[in-house]
Design a protein around this motif. Structure first.
Motif, mmCIF file in Angstrom:
data_model
loop_
_atom_site.group_PDB
_atom_site.id
_atom_site.type_symbol
_atom_site.label_atom_id
_atom_site.label_comp_id
_atom_site.label_asym_id
_atom_site.label_seq_id
_atom_site.Cartn_x
_atom_site.Cartn_y
_atom_site.Cartn_z
ATOM 1 N N TYR A 1 0.832 -1.145 0.119
ATOM 2 C CA TYR A 1 -0.086 -0.240 0.128
ATOM 3 C C TYR A 1 0.878 1.286 -0.027
ATOM 4 C CZ TYR A 1 0.871 0.383 5.210
ATOM 5 O OH TYR A 1 1.286 0.472 6.190
ATOM 6 N N GLU B 1 1.073 5.267 1.442
ATOM 7 C CA GLU B 1 0.591 6.230 2.688
ATOM 8 C C GLU B 1 1.163 7.331 2.445
ATOM 9 O OE1 GLU B 1 0.625 6.152 7.545
ATOM 10 O OE2 GLU B 1 2.096 4.872 6.396
ATOM 11 N N LEU C 1 1.550 10.824 4.597
ATOM 12 C CA LEU C 1 1.729 11.591 5.866
ATOM 13 C C LEU C 1 2.689 12.977 5.958
ATOM 14 C CD1 LEU C 1 0.885 10.881 8.938
ATOM 15 C CD2 LEU C 1 3.012 9.702 9.172
ATOM 16 N N TYR D 1 4.709 7.171 1.311
ATOM 17 C CA TYR D 1 5.515 6.249 2.058
ATOM 18 C C TYR D 1 4.917 4.805 1.143
ATOM 19 C CZ TYR D 1 6.874 9.190 5.755
ATOM 20 O OH TYR D 1 7.331 10.141 6.700
ATOM 21 N N HIS E 1 4.954 1.153 0.964
ATOM 22 C CA HIS E 1 4.912 0.071 1.946
ATOM 23 C C HIS E 1 5.226 -1.136 1.039
ATOM 24 C CE1 HIS E 1 4.158 2.239 5.721
ATOM 25 N NE2 HIS E 1 3.523 2.938 4.932
ATOM 26 N N LEU F 1 -0.827 12.195 -3.345
ATOM 27 C CA LEU F 1 -1.514 10.737 -3.667
ATOM 28 C C LEU F 1 -2.584 10.646 -4.675
ATOM 29 C CD1 LEU F 1 -1.333 8.254 -2.031
ATOM 30 C CD2 LEU F 1 -3.563 8.877 -0.813
ATOM 31 N N ARG G 1 -8.615 2.988 -3.285
ATOM 32 C CA ARG G 1 -8.404 3.944 -2.207
ATOM 33 C C ARG G 1 -9.268 3.899 -1.119
ATOM 34 N NH1 ARG G 1 -6.555 9.520 -3.337
ATOM 35 N NH2 ARG G 1 -6.719 10.759 -1.435
ATOM 36 N N CYS H 1 -5.684 8.786 2.902
ATOM 37 C CA CYS H 1 -4.298 8.759 3.272
ATOM 38 C C CYS H 1 -3.905 7.234 2.581
ATOM 39 C CB CYS H 1 -4.276 8.517 4.841
ATOM 40 S SG CYS H 1 -4.845 9.937 5.862
ATOM 41 N N TYR H 2 -4.573 6.294 2.364
ATOM 42 C CA TYR H 2 -4.070 4.914 1.799
ATOM 43 C C TYR H 2 -4.734 4.519 0.406
ATOM 44 C CZ TYR H 2 -3.179 4.670 6.768
ATOM 45 O OH TYR H 2 -2.811 4.885 8.104
ATOM 46 N N ASP I 1 -0.719 -5.023 8.621
ATOM 47 C CA ASP I 1 -0.969 -3.783 9.115
ATOM 48 C C ASP I 1 -2.556 -3.568 8.894
ATOM 49 O OD1 ASP I 1 1.472 -3.027 9.551
ATOM 50 O OD2 ASP I 1 1.778 -1.818 7.402
ATOM 51 N N LEU J 1 -5.486 -0.589 8.458
ATOM 52 C CA LEU J 1 -5.520 0.550 7.760
ATOM 53 C C LEU J 1 -7.123 0.723 7.970
ATOM 54 C CD1 LEU J 1 -3.661 0.168 4.542
ATOM 55 C CD2 LEU J 1 -2.947 0.930 6.781
#
Length: 240
Positions: free
Chosen positions: A149, A151, A153, A158, A160, A172, A186, A190-191, A211, A213
């Motif tokens: 995924y 992210e 922030l 980021y 991952h 994003l 989506r 944020c992700y 993780d 989310l």
């Protein structure tokens, strides 16, 4: 034309590799650009993710090819890597850097051609699933098949991966358009999630790998619909 790197300090071994690549090129009517490095440090200096296959000698006077392979994987997670070695014991560590295989010196053209074809096939299969990211000091190429995924922030992105986290800058929404064709979804502001790594969905939470989310309420219905469609398409593909 595909770029092939040879990282080999021995002239005779490097020349044999070049001859083998040219023979393969002639037999299969393809074209390669061959670049030879006598030292792994020179190869990694200012590295660019432009190679399809890297032939890496493990034992070199100034540097260790296995250590260089780990460093290479931090920069380029998609290039096909083939080790050249005199000793079987070193080759057995290749799985740690996702190597295609190894060629044991002295090698025959038949052995070379099998490993080279496998390396090329793996690269071609992954090529359409690769994305190139701009990072501080250069670029890095990653495979979407290893990206769990993305992210955002505090204005930083980021990525991952299954074995790493890569930081970069960007927006994003731009990444969403880039990864849409690879099936990323989506789940909130944020992700971006790779559905192949979704383990479970419970209420407002989606577990991706290890993780958890958050799924935003406004996006939940669309996210669940697309995720269901993705799983349905995967099931149909496995039955065909």
């Amino acid at each position: 034309m595909k770029n092939i790197a040879i990282v080999e300090d021995e002239d005779s071994a490097a020349e044999k590799l070049v001859e083998s690549i040219k023979r393969y090129q002639s037999e299969f009517d393809c074209e390669f650009n061959i670049v030879r490095f006598v030292d792994a440090a020179d190869f990694l200096a200012d590295y660019k993710s432009v190679y399809a296959v890297v032939f890496m000698d493990i034992q070199m006077p100034r540097s260790n090819g296995m250590d260089a392979a780990f460093e290479l994987r931090n920069i380029d997670k998609s290039v096909s890597l083939v080790f050249i070695t005199n000793l079987m014991q070193y080759a057995q560590k290749g799985y740690e850097v996702d190597a295609v295989g190894y060629i044991l010196k002295p090698f025959s053209y038949y052995d070379f051609s099998l490993k080279f074809r496998k390396a090329l096939d793996r690269y071609v299969m992954a090529e359409e699933r690769n994305v190139v990211l701009e990072i501080a000091g250069g670029m890095v190429r990653i495979s979407c098949d290893k990206l769990m995924y993305v992210e955002i922030l505090k204005h930083r992105l980021y990525y991952h991966l299954v074995d790493d986290v890569i930081q970069t800058t960007g927006v994003l929404s731009v990444v969403e358009k880039q990864l849409e064709r690879h099936g990323f979804l989506r789940c909130n502001s944020c992700y971006l999630v790779n559905p192949q790594f979704v383990v479970s969905v419970k209420g407002q939470t989606v577990t991706v790998g290890n993780d958890e989310l958050t799924i935003s309420r406004p996006r939940r219905a669309a996210f669940m619909t697309k995720l269901t469609q993705w799983f349905a398409g995967r099931s149909e593909g496995s039955r065909s």
